[in-house]
Design an enzyme around this catalytic site. Structure first.
Site, PDB file in Angstrom:
ATOM      1  N   TYR A  70       0.840  -1.202   0.000  1.00  0.00           N
ATOM      2  CA  TYR A  70       0.000   0.000   0.000  1.00  0.00           C
ATOM      3  C   TYR A  70       0.879   1.257   0.000  1.00  0.00           C
ATOM      4  O   TYR A  70       0.641   2.190  -0.761  1.00  0.00           O
ATOM      5  CB  TYR A  70      -0.929  -0.030   1.216  1.00  0.00           C
ATOM      6  CG  TYR A  70      -1.723   1.233   1.420  1.00  0.00           C
ATOM      7  CD1 TYR A  70      -2.880   1.469   0.683  1.00  0.00           C
ATOM      8  CD2 TYR A  70      -1.320   2.191   2.343  1.00  0.00           C
ATOM      9  CE1 TYR A  70      -3.615   2.629   0.869  1.00  0.00           C
ATOM     10  CE2 TYR A  70      -2.048   3.351   2.532  1.00  0.00           C
ATOM     11  CZ  TYR A  70      -3.193   3.566   1.798  1.00  0.00           C
ATOM     12  OH  TYR A  70      -3.906   4.715   1.977  1.00  0.00           O
ATOM     13  N   LYS A  74       1.285   4.640  -2.603  1.00  0.00           N
ATOM     14  CA  LYS A  74       1.188   6.033  -2.180  1.00  0.00           C
ATOM     15  C   LYS A  74       2.455   6.811  -2.540  1.00  0.00           C
ATOM     16  O   LYS A  74       2.398   8.005  -2.829  1.00  0.00           O
ATOM     17  CB  LYS A  74       0.876   6.125  -0.682  1.00  0.00           C
ATOM     18  CG  LYS A  74      -0.538   5.638  -0.356  1.00  0.00           C
ATOM     19  CD  LYS A  74      -1.569   6.415  -1.157  1.00  0.00           C
ATOM     20  CE  LYS A  74      -2.993   6.112  -0.748  1.00  0.00           C
ATOM     21  NZ  LYS A  74      -3.954   7.019  -1.398  1.00  0.00           N
ATOM     22  N   VAL A 105      -6.075   9.456   9.600  1.00  0.00           N
ATOM     23  CA  VAL A 105      -7.419  10.019   9.556  1.00  0.00           C
ATOM     24  C   VAL A 105      -8.365   8.936  10.059  1.00  0.00           C
ATOM     25  O   VAL A 105      -8.306   7.784   9.627  1.00  0.00           O
ATOM     26  CB  VAL A 105      -7.824  10.443   8.132  1.00  0.00           C
ATOM     27  CG1 VAL A 105      -9.232  11.024   8.117  1.00  0.00           C
ATOM     28  CG2 VAL A 105      -6.820  11.442   7.573  1.00  0.00           C
ATOM     29  N   GLU A 106      -9.226   9.307  10.965  1.00  0.00           N
ATOM     30  CA  GLU A 106     -10.169   8.337  11.527  1.00  0.00           C
ATOM     31  C   GLU A 106     -11.254   8.027  10.501  1.00  0.00           C
ATOM     32  O   GLU A 106     -12.168   8.814  10.282  1.00  0.00           O
ATOM     33  CB  GLU A 106     -10.774   8.878  12.820  1.00  0.00           C
ATOM     34  CG  GLU A 106     -11.460   7.813  13.622  1.00  0.00           C
ATOM     35  CD  GLU A 106     -11.845   8.285  15.011  1.00  0.00           C
ATOM     36  OE1 GLU A 106     -12.622   7.576  15.653  1.00  0.00           O
ATOM     37  OE2 GLU A 106     -11.380   9.355  15.446  1.00  0.00           O
ATOM     38  N   THR A 107     -11.095   6.888   9.842  1.00  0.00           N
ATOM     39  CA  THR A 107     -12.051   6.422   8.830  1.00  0.00           C
ATOM     40  C   THR A 107     -12.257   4.925   9.018  1.00  0.00           C
ATOM     41  O   THR A 107     -11.701   4.316   9.932  1.00  0.00           O
ATOM     42  CB  THR A 107     -11.517   6.664   7.399  1.00  0.00           C
ATOM     43  OG1 THR A 107     -10.376   5.822   7.186  1.00  0.00           O
ATOM     44  CG2 THR A 107     -11.153   8.119   7.166  1.00  0.00           C
TER      45      THR A 107
END
Length: 159
Positions: A70, A74, A105-107
């Site tokens: 991943y 990026k 990021v809170e996702t």
């Protein structure tokens, strides 16, 4: 679908999944960028803005074998955004290119990544002060509202 993936003991299914990550994070971004540029060009828009949402994983490799591949995609977003900025400059275009690279990021991302291990997902956020989606949106608005003579190249979080 997000799966933890370690290269050293991956399966064929896992490697097919890695192709999907590459297609979404790199190929789709490249196609969308080309289409956005062509649309602007066809409509004589020379002051547009292309914003790629990246991540801190595009600037350093997270110390977790679950996300190494991943991270590589990026890193590609970082390179593609800089390459785009250079191409636009060489074309004497006033279209700008910006890379927004939020930190944690809170996702739902972590919960999908570790869907088989919800405790690990919850521990990822732990007691950290996470960014919220609105923080990322604010960075996009800032880049879009910057004066034409300002090139916002990258947003990164305070760590």
């Amino acid at each position: 679908v997000n799966l933890p993936h370690k290269h050293l003991n991956g399966t064929v299914d896992l490697h097919l999944y890695l192709v999907v990550i590459l297609q979404v994070n790199v190929i789709a971004l490249s196609v969308c960028t080309r289409e956005a540029y062509q649309s602007m060009k066809e409509r004589n828009v020379d002051d547009g803005h292309i914003i790629n949402v990246n991540g801190m994983s595009g600037h350093w490799v997270v110390h977790s074998a679950d996300v190494h591949f991943y991270c590589s995609t990026k890193y590609a977003v970082t390179a593609l955004t800089e390459g785009l900025r250079q191409e636009l400059r060489d074309a004497k275009s006033h279209i700008r290119a910006t890379c927004i690279s939020p930190g944690l990021v809170e996702t739902e991302f972590v919960y999908r990544l570790y869907r088989e291990n919800p405790e690990k997902a919850a521990a990822t956020y732990g007691d950290k002060k996470c960014l919220q989606a609105g923080d990322v949106a604010s960075a996009v608005v800032y880049a879009l509202s910057s004066p034409p003579h300002v090139q916002v190249i990258m947003f990164i979080p305070v760590l």
